[in-house]
Design a protein around this motif. Structure first.
Motif, PDB file in Angstrom:
ATOM      1  N   LEU A   1       0.892  -1.230   0.184  1.00  0.00           N
ATOM      2  CA  LEU A   1      -0.056   0.092  -0.023  1.00  0.00           C
ATOM      3  C   LEU A   1       0.781   1.335  -0.115  1.00  0.00           C
ATOM      4  O   LEU A   1       0.311   2.325  -0.784  1.00  0.00           O
ATOM      5  CB  LEU A   1      -1.072   0.058   1.137  1.00  0.00           C
ATOM      6  CG  LEU A   1      -2.203  -0.875   1.029  1.00  0.00           C
ATOM      7  CD1 LEU A   1      -2.850  -0.962   2.501  1.00  0.00           C
ATOM      8  CD2 LEU A   1      -3.002  -0.650   0.010  1.00  0.00           C
ATOM      9  N   TRP A   2       1.792   1.364   0.546  1.00  0.00           N
ATOM     10  CA  TRP A   2       2.828   2.386   0.919  1.00  0.00           C
ATOM     11  C   TRP A   2       3.517   2.690  -0.620  1.00  0.00           C
ATOM     12  O   TRP A   2       3.403   3.856  -1.043  1.00  0.00           O
ATOM     13  CB  TRP A   2       4.072   2.308   1.889  1.00  0.00           C
ATOM     14  CG  TRP A   2       4.983   3.471   1.529  1.00  0.00           C
ATOM     15  CD1 TRP A   2       5.971   3.336   1.153  1.00  0.00           C
ATOM     16  CD2 TRP A   2       4.701   4.757   2.421  1.00  0.00           C
ATOM     17  NE1 TRP A   2       6.596   4.994   1.162  1.00  0.00           N
ATOM     18  CE2 TRP A   2       5.801   5.498   1.928  1.00  0.00           C
ATOM     19  CE3 TRP A   2       3.559   5.403   2.969  1.00  0.00           C
ATOM     20  CZ2 TRP A   2       5.739   6.695   2.186  1.00  0.00           C
ATOM     21  CZ3 TRP A   2       3.448   6.645   3.353  1.00  0.00           C
ATOM     22  CH2 TRP A   2       4.556   7.355   3.136  1.00  0.00           C
TER      23      TRP A   2
ATOM     24  N   PHE B   1       9.248   9.932  -1.061  1.00  0.00           N
ATOM     25  CA  PHE B   1      10.181   8.920  -0.696  1.00  0.00           C
ATOM     26  C   PHE B   1      11.117   8.184  -1.919  1.00  0.00           C
ATOM     27  O   PHE B   1      11.884   8.855  -2.296  1.00  0.00           O
ATOM     28  CB  PHE B   1       9.470   8.023   0.105  1.00  0.00           C
ATOM     29  CG  PHE B   1       9.156   8.614   1.536  1.00  0.00           C
ATOM     30  CD1 PHE B   1      10.018   8.524   2.607  1.00  0.00           C
ATOM     31  CD2 PHE B   1       8.121   9.400   1.649  1.00  0.00           C
ATOM     32  CE1 PHE B   1       9.760   8.928   3.771  1.00  0.00           C
ATOM     33  CE2 PHE B   1       7.754   9.786   2.909  1.00  0.00           C
ATOM     34  CZ  PHE B   1       8.464   9.905   3.993  1.00  0.00           C
ATOM     35  N   ALA B   2      10.242   7.251  -2.509  1.00  0.00           N
ATOM     36  CA  ALA B   2      10.751   6.874  -3.838  1.00  0.00           C
ATOM     37  C   ALA B   2      10.219   7.792  -5.058  1.00  0.00           C
ATOM     38  O   ALA B   2      11.046   7.434  -5.937  1.00  0.00           O
ATOM     39  CB  ALA B   2      10.073   5.285  -3.887  1.00  0.00           C
ATOM     40  N   THR B   3       9.197   8.352  -4.844  1.00  0.00           N
ATOM     41  CA  THR B   3       8.613   9.352  -5.742  1.00  0.00           C
ATOM     42  C   THR B   3       8.398  10.722  -5.521  1.00  0.00           C
ATOM     43  O   THR B   3       7.721  11.009  -4.745  1.00  0.00           O
ATOM     44  CB  THR B   3       7.265   8.748  -6.338  1.00  0.00           C
ATOM     45  OG1 THR B   3       7.453   7.251  -6.399  1.00  0.00           O
ATOM     46  CG2 THR B   3       6.812   9.156  -7.724  1.00  0.00           C
TER      47      THR B   3
ATOM     48  N   ARG C   1       6.582  13.623  -9.986  1.00  0.00           N
ATOM     49  CA  ARG C   1       6.708  12.346 -11.016  1.00  0.00           C
ATOM     50  C   ARG C   1       5.566  11.447 -10.359  1.00  0.00           C
ATOM     51  O   ARG C   1       5.402  10.392 -10.978  1.00  0.00           O
ATOM     52  CB  ARG C   1       8.014  11.496 -10.810  1.00  0.00           C
ATOM     53  CG  ARG C   1       8.968  12.163 -11.648  1.00  0.00           C
ATOM     54  CD  ARG C   1      10.392  11.561 -11.907  1.00  0.00           C
ATOM     55  NE  ARG C   1      10.429  10.230 -11.480  1.00  0.00           N
ATOM     56  CZ  ARG C   1      11.617   9.854 -10.491  1.00  0.00           C
ATOM     57  NH1 ARG C   1      12.401  10.658 -10.189  1.00  0.00           N
ATOM     58  NH2 ARG C   1      11.662   8.399 -10.249  1.00  0.00           N
ATOM     59  N   ALA C   2       4.639  12.205  -9.593  1.00  0.00           N
ATOM     60  CA  ALA C   2       3.359  11.084  -9.349  1.00  0.00           C
ATOM     61  C   ALA C   2       2.627  10.902 -10.250  1.00  0.00           C
ATOM     62  O   ALA C   2       2.526  11.630 -11.127  1.00  0.00           O
ATOM     63  CB  ALA C   2       2.712  12.042  -8.091  1.00  0.00           C
ATOM     64  N   TRP C   3       1.953   9.612 -10.207  1.00  0.00           N
ATOM     65  CA  TRP C   3       0.951   9.263 -11.201  1.00  0.00           C
ATOM     66  C   TRP C   3      -0.193  10.216 -11.502  1.00  0.00           C
ATOM     67  O   TRP C   3      -0.672  10.478 -12.462  1.00  0.00           O
ATOM     68  CB  TRP C   3       0.349   7.997 -10.488  1.00  0.00           C
ATOM     69  CG  TRP C   3      -0.221   7.113 -11.625  1.00  0.00           C
ATOM     70  CD1 TRP C   3      -0.099   7.240 -13.097  1.00  0.00           C
ATOM     71  CD2 TRP C   3      -1.251   6.039 -11.581  1.00  0.00           C
ATOM     72  NE1 TRP C   3      -0.647   6.169 -13.745  1.00  0.00           N
ATOM     73  CE2 TRP C   3      -1.499   5.481 -12.955  1.00  0.00           C
ATOM     74  CE3 TRP C   3      -2.104   5.534 -10.448  1.00  0.00           C
ATOM     75  CZ2 TRP C   3      -2.535   4.615 -13.032  1.00  0.00           C
ATOM     76  CZ3 TRP C   3      -2.642   4.469 -10.716  1.00  0.00           C
ATOM     77  CH2 TRP C   3      -3.046   4.173 -12.072  1.00  0.00           C
ATOM     78  N   VAL C   4      -0.659  10.768 -10.185  1.00  0.00           N
ATOM     79  CA  VAL C   4      -1.690  11.840 -10.498  1.00  0.00           C
ATOM     80  C   VAL C   4      -1.119  13.042 -10.934  1.00  0.00           C
ATOM     81  O   VAL C   4      -1.961  13.856 -11.531  1.00  0.00           O
ATOM     82  CB  VAL C   4      -2.223  12.211  -9.270  1.00  0.00           C
ATOM     83  CG1 VAL C   4      -3.149  11.190  -8.252  1.00  0.00           C
ATOM     84  CG2 VAL C   4      -1.366  12.820  -8.049  1.00  0.00           C
ATOM     85  N   ASN C   5       0.017  13.267 -11.271  1.00  0.00           N
ATOM     86  CA  ASN C   5       0.563  14.499 -11.849  1.00  0.00           C
ATOM     87  C   ASN C   5       1.103  14.348 -13.113  1.00  0.00           C
ATOM     88  O   ASN C   5       1.905  14.774 -13.824  1.00  0.00           O
ATOM     89  CB  ASN C   5       1.703  15.215 -10.963  1.00  0.00           C
ATOM     90  CG  ASN C   5       1.332  15.803  -9.717  1.00  0.00           C
ATOM     91  OD1 ASN C   5       0.057  15.988 -10.017  1.00  0.00           O
ATOM     92  ND2 ASN C   5       2.044  15.785  -8.808  1.00  0.00           N
ATOM     93  N   GLY C   6       0.773  13.070 -13.806  1.00  0.00           N
ATOM     94  CA  GLY C   6       1.016  12.683 -15.060  1.00  0.00           C
ATOM     95  C   GLY C   6       2.504  11.782 -15.280  1.00  0.00           C
ATOM     96  O   GLY C   6       2.790  11.238 -16.237  1.00  0.00           O
ATOM     97  N   GLY C   7       2.806  11.474 -13.996  1.00  0.00           N
ATOM     98  CA  GLY C   7       3.926  10.566 -14.067  1.00  0.00           C
ATOM     99  C   GLY C   7       3.661   9.068 -14.275  1.00  0.00           C
ATOM    100  O   GLY C   7       2.561   8.770 -14.055  1.00  0.00           O
TER     101      GLY C   7
END
Length: 182
Positions: free
Chosen positions: A42-43, A54-56, A60-66
């Motif tokens: 989940l983390w 942390f790792a992302t 680069r977040a998925w919600v920001n198009g990464g």
């Protein structure tokens, strides 16, 4: 002289999983181990989705198009580099990977769908192991394999039945009709 099997209201001793028949300290360790592994998945899902830093990183977040798969899969250099590099950033790979992280994490944390979690978790971790080849610290083993085996073992002994919703889940009509959902 053998001890009688413990009983739980509404269950015959022989229908209880190995985990449910264990002593309370063992049940706590098995339940906590299962929950910790669930939170691990989940983390990863939440960090990759929201870029928690942390790792992302946030940008680069998925919600920001990464893309959750680009960074890891595009950097694979081992014997399966072509296979994994080809998947890096593919929309279907991103969705499948994120669905796997969320589904495996929820199943392990809640103690439901442990068979599905064991198969899908072991498959995901095996792919991650293959993407890690060649290994740096051990020529054969790494944490992906040990985690995969741990999840399979937890499912086989019925660890979802302790500190989880496994017993309730197994009583659902849908699950009773489809044993693979246990």
């Amino acid at each position: 002289m053998s001890k009688p099997l413990p009983t739980v209201a509404g269950h015959e001793p022989e229908t209880l999983s190995l985990a449910a028949r264990a002593g309370r300290p063992t049940q706590v360790v098995l339940g906590v181990l299962r929950i910790v592994l669930g939170i691990y998945f989940l983390w990863a899902f939440f960090d990759k989705t929201f870029g928690l830093g942390f790792a992302t990183p946030a940008e680069r977040a998925w919600v920001n198009g990464g893309s959750p798969t680009t960074g890891y899969l595009s950097g694979v250099e081992g014997p399966f580099a072509g296979f994994f590099n080809g998947m890096a950033g593919a929309v279907w790979a991103d969705w499948l990977f994120m669905a796997a992280l969320l589904g495996i994490g929820l199943a392990l944390t809640l103690g439901i769908g442990m068979r599905v979690a064991a198969v899908s978790g072991a498959a995901l971790l095996l792919f991650m192991y293959l993407a890690s080849l060649p290994l740096e610290t051990n020529p054969v083993l790494d944490d992906h394999l040990t985690m995969a085996l741990t999840i399979v073992a937890l499912a086989m002994i019925g660890a979802g039945d302790v500190l989880g919703l496994g017993r309730t889940w197994k009583r659902l009509p849908l699950v009773r009709r489809n044993a693979w959902l246990v």
